[in-house]
Design an enzyme around this catalytic site. Sequence first.
Site, mmCIF file in Angstrom:
data_model
loop_
_atom_site.group_PDB
_atom_site.id
_atom_site.type_symbol
_atom_site.label_atom_id
_atom_site.label_comp_id
_atom_site.label_asym_id
_atom_site.label_seq_id
_atom_site.Cartn_x
_atom_site.Cartn_y
_atom_site.Cartn_z
ATOM 1 N N HIS A 219 11.424 -5.044 1.341
ATOM 2 C CA HIS A 219 12.531 -3.577 0.869
ATOM 3 C C HIS A 219 13.544 -4.758 0.215
ATOM 4 O O HIS A 219 14.319 -4.449 0.241
ATOM 5 C CB HIS A 219 13.436 -3.492 2.378
ATOM 6 C CG HIS A 219 12.283 -2.239 3.497
ATOM 7 N ND1 HIS A 219 12.621 -2.227 4.276
ATOM 8 C CD2 HIS A 219 10.767 -2.413 2.599
ATOM 9 C CE1 HIS A 219 11.886 -0.996 4.734
ATOM 10 N NE2 HIS A 219 10.776 -1.143 3.294
ATOM 11 N N SER A 223 10.110 -0.237 -3.144
ATOM 12 C CA SER A 223 8.624 0.684 -2.695
ATOM 13 C C SER A 223 8.342 0.657 -4.942
ATOM 14 O O SER A 223 8.822 1.293 -5.416
ATOM 15 C CB SER A 223 8.584 1.727 -2.026
ATOM 16 O OG SER A 223 8.928 1.545 -0.854
ATOM 17 N N ASP A 248 4.878 10.999 6.232
ATOM 18 C CA ASP A 248 3.510 10.438 6.338
ATOM 19 C C ASP A 248 2.962 11.095 8.250
ATOM 20 O O ASP A 248 1.829 10.214 7.692
ATOM 21 C CB ASP A 248 4.817 9.141 7.031
ATOM 22 C CG ASP A 248 4.652 7.970 5.658
ATOM 23 O OD1 ASP A 248 3.820 8.272 4.781
ATOM 24 O OD2 ASP A 248 5.865 6.953 5.641
ATOM 25 N N GLU A 291 -20.547 -5.833 11.482
ATOM 26 C CA GLU A 291 -19.863 -4.448 10.835
ATOM 27 C C GLU A 291 -19.317 -3.902 9.301
ATOM 28 O O GLU A 291 -19.788 -5.041 8.315
ATOM 29 C CB GLU A 291 -18.200 -3.982 11.956
ATOM 30 C CG GLU A 291 -18.892 -5.143 13.168
ATOM 31 C CD GLU A 291 -19.215 -3.428 14.098
ATOM 32 O OE1 GLU A 291 -20.334 -3.212 13.936
ATOM 33 O OE2 GLU A 291 -17.788 -3.157 13.742
#
Lengths: 430, 190
Positions: A219, A223, A248, A291
């Site tokens: 910030h 962005s 979003d 994994e």
Amino acid sequence: MSFPWAKQYEPKHPLMKWVDDRLPLPRFVYNAVGAGYPVPRNLNYFWNFGVLAGMFLALQIVTGIVLAMHYAANAGIAFDSVEHIMRDVNAGWFIRYAHANGASMFLLVVYIHIARGLWYGSYKAPREMVWLLGVVIFLLMMATAFMGYVLPWGQMSFWGAQVITGFFSAIPGVGETIRVWLLGGFAPDNSALNRFFSLHYLLPFVILGVVILHIWALHIPGSNNPTGVEVKSEQDTVPFHPYYTAKDGVGVGVALLIFAALIFYAPNLLGHPDNYIPANPLSTPAHIVPEWYFLPFYAILKAFTFDFLWIPAKLWGVLAMFGSILLLFFLPWLDTSPVRSANYRPTYRIFLWILLVDVLVLGYIGGAAPTPAVILIGQIATIYYFAHFLLILPIVSMMERPRPLPNSITEAVLAGKGGTSPAQTALATE
Amino acid sequence: MATLDEAVPPGEVQDAPADPRRRDYLAIGAVAWAGVGAGVIALPLINQMSPSADVLALSTTELDVSAIQPGQSIKATFRKQPLFVRNLTPKEIAEADATPVSDLRDPQTLEDRTKPDKKNWLVTLGVCTHLGCVPLGAGEGENKGPFGGYFCPCHGSAYDTAGRIRSGPAPTNLTVPEYEFISDTTIRVG
């Protein structure tokens, strides 16, 4: 900090004004993720993934705290306590499957988030600190995910712990001592399980702390956006709320749909059947694989099969594997091109796609049995991975002639190219 | 950039302190002492992670090997890790001796890896030196690999009848733990 035209928080209710005068927390939230944060107007859906990562972190913490109420971190009963969660605890199967698959979802959205940063040059000045903190979060996530995978104390848990802590034994001289110290024994056992549980509970909160720093650092400059051109005026931005909270929200819905499909229809798709066999220190599973989200790094580890320059193969493998991630810390200085977005970088773009394929190949190799062909492909892919960052990127940055940038975000938007995604760009160039 | 000293406006009296000042001495001394304290407190916090007394108590294991016939081996546990005890046949000893030491990745003779006059007793950890898997070959009917010793199924490391690495990714021979014969048929490992 914010842009001068950012909306100011004005408490309407007297109580909120009273709070704001004494502890401006609502103001802080308003400026961070509310209407007080101006955001470029042209963000595409790839900008959802930061919020999605935050959501999955929150879900992991919530499901994890609940699981810890039923789990017993003792090598004698850990496996049984996980089965107790699956069979006896009310909705225990749901919570455990949500936690296990939540880890996969978290890593998945973070990988897309990282790829977004690579494509749009979000790591470049003035956002280097955002990127560096992001790599720290990624490292913490890997440690947390690994230790979480050990907790069910199945065969893959045990042998994963054996192999991963074995990395430290590759350190010359003191390696074995360090390994024994980390495990609290000579092989993974109760002491290792206990400390892994303790750290597995701690690290997500450390991640949360670094995430707050990550957003704070973001910030300061604000962005990035698909053009990579900095915000120049108020008409380049819209307030975060309601514009991007709504956008979003769409991404959150889609991500939760996929998440739910995994939990309810394929909860063991990404797991290994061997982990439903209790840990047995005297018998190794025929094929140890980590994994899915660790497979590319496992492939780099396995690529070193020969001693080279006095350094044994095993140490090379470990150094290369850690190096492949630590390399990301230097990315902002390896890529010297002043143009951020790959949309305007015709050469860089091609190599970025090759890197993506390369990482997918490494992922496949990491899970494959080590035949000579697999080892050779893994070695080539490993060399390419390092070459991309250490050779190709600096050279491309110097040689490449970028396309002309728009004068402003607004100009790009009005020309209909503001929020171009990689797929659209790829289509447009063909 | 002006340094702090230069920033003092001209004409003002600069009170030149004695160098080093008493206050610096006190500050450095206090902080240094606090650092020593922090270090002392860190020690138990670090050391608590080392193996605890009950784990170390398992670090000696006594084994009766009288029932192991030539050609047989057993899997025991030492420090919660697999331990292979193998009674080598004369043929296996001959094979191990026939291998030129200079050809080996980790050059050791069978004598180096066994006790004097007990050349038939091969005692090793059952932990592959690559990534810690348990090699096959100690159990009845298990694959002993191309060199007749042990074979690790994980990444294909093959060990010979002296437990020496012969092919595959493992860097060193199977570890021979510290052990001794306390009688003709009993060994104490650790």
